[in-house]
Enzyme design. Structure first.
Site, PDB file in Angstrom:
ATOM      1  N   ARG A  58      12.332 -30.270 -50.933  1.00 20.04           N
ATOM      2  CA  ARG A  58      11.337 -32.011 -51.771  1.00 20.04           C
ATOM      3  C   ARG A  58      11.297 -31.699 -52.672  1.00 20.04           C
ATOM      4  NH1 ARG A  58       8.474 -29.167 -47.486  1.00 20.04           N
ATOM      5  NH2 ARG A  58       7.356 -30.209 -46.020  1.00 20.04           N
ATOM      6  N   LYS A  82       4.028 -26.805 -48.852  1.00 17.73           N
ATOM      7  CA  LYS A  82       2.695 -27.531 -49.118  1.00 17.73           C
ATOM      8  C   LYS A  82       1.849 -26.449 -48.296  1.00 17.73           C
ATOM      9  CE  LYS A  82       4.359 -32.408 -47.513  1.00 17.73           C
ATOM     10  NZ  LYS A  82       4.204 -33.637 -46.696  1.00 17.73           N
ATOM     11  N   ARG A 163      16.414 -34.648 -49.373  1.00 19.15           N
ATOM     12  CA  ARG A 163      16.088 -33.630 -47.397  1.00 19.15           C
ATOM     13  C   ARG A 163      17.181 -33.609 -45.633  1.00 19.15           C
ATOM     14  NH1 ARG A 163      11.944 -30.110 -46.504  1.00 19.15           N
ATOM     15  NH2 ARG A 163      10.082 -30.414 -44.866  1.00 19.15           N
ATOM     16  N   TYR A 195      14.577 -35.758 -36.475  1.00 19.13           N
ATOM     17  CA  TYR A 195      15.705 -35.630 -36.544  1.00 19.13           C
ATOM     18  C   TYR A 195      16.727 -35.494 -35.220  1.00 19.13           C
ATOM     19  CZ  TYR A 195      13.832 -34.756 -41.053  1.00 19.13           C
ATOM     20  OH  TYR A 195      13.378 -34.541 -42.525  1.00 19.13           O
TER      21      TYR A 195
END
Length: 215
Positions: A58, A82, A163, A195
């Site tokens: 990220r 995160k 990403r 994805y």
């Protein structure tokens, strides 16, 4: 009259999930060739783009990188995602070479021009501005948009597209979903599964290879 909580029996509506935008192979190649590597800032930009594509990081994770985040002997990058979750991502040789060139030549020049010096002890910010300071996520995002425009990529493409492209290319290349989940730092596999909607050819190959009547 219902004494219990009737609402608890009602399933919450499922919101539609937009498929993430990805870059084509041609767009990625054009973007990676955009930085002017004859300048210190260009060497930094080249390292930024290669690391984005090589690690699936990220933009906030990229901004937090230090020189010490790279293990040259292991050829890996240490990222903090995160919730301060740490993950280790392997880097391909070109990303390491481009980043090493920036650290050895571009970064010292940026510091010298800004009349700044590294502290005796770390950590030492990896991606720094012309003023010798750590570049924030917002600064990296603006720089990405500038480079994307120069590469002829639509203006609505964000750094996060790198990403998404990283994940999609891995799946297209045959990587399993669990490995991609770990590389991206997703807490849930369901987050990574989005994805698979972008890789129909991979799914067709899987059926052809694994299904008894797949031929």
């Amino acid at each position: 009259i219902v004494e219990g909580d009737a609402v608890s029996a009602i399933a919450s509506p499922k919101l539609p999930r937009d498929l993430p935008g990805v870059l084509t192979t041609q767009q990625v190649e054009a973007l990676l060739k955009t930085p002017d590597t004859s300048t210190p800032a260009g060497l930094r930009d080249a390292a930024m783009l290669e690391l984005l594509y090589a690690s699936g990081a990220r933009i906030s994770e990229l901004a937090a990188l230090n020189v010490e985040s790279i293990s040259w002997s292991e050829r890996t990058l240490r990222l903090w995602g995160k919730g301060s979750k740490e993950r280790i991502v392997p880097l391909y040789c070109r990303a390491l070479d481009v980043t090493r060139l920036y650290i050895e030549e571009g970064r010292p020049e940026l510091l010298a021009r800004a009349k700044r010096r590294d502290l005796a002890t770390g950590p030492h910010p990896l991606l720094i501005s012309a003023r010798g300071n750590r570049m924030s996520a917002a600064m990296l995002r603006r720089r990405f948009h500038t480079l994307a425009t120069l590469a002829g990529i639509p203006a609505d493409i964000a750094p996060h597209a790198m990403r998404h492209t990283f994940a999609t290319d891995l799946l297209e290349g045959g990587a399993d979903l669990r490995s991609v989940q770990e590389l991206l730092g997703h807490a849930s596999l369901s987050t990574t599964q989005i994805y698979t909607h972008l890789t129909p050819d991979r799914l067709k190959r899987a059926v052809a290879q694994a299904h008894p009547r797949g031929e």
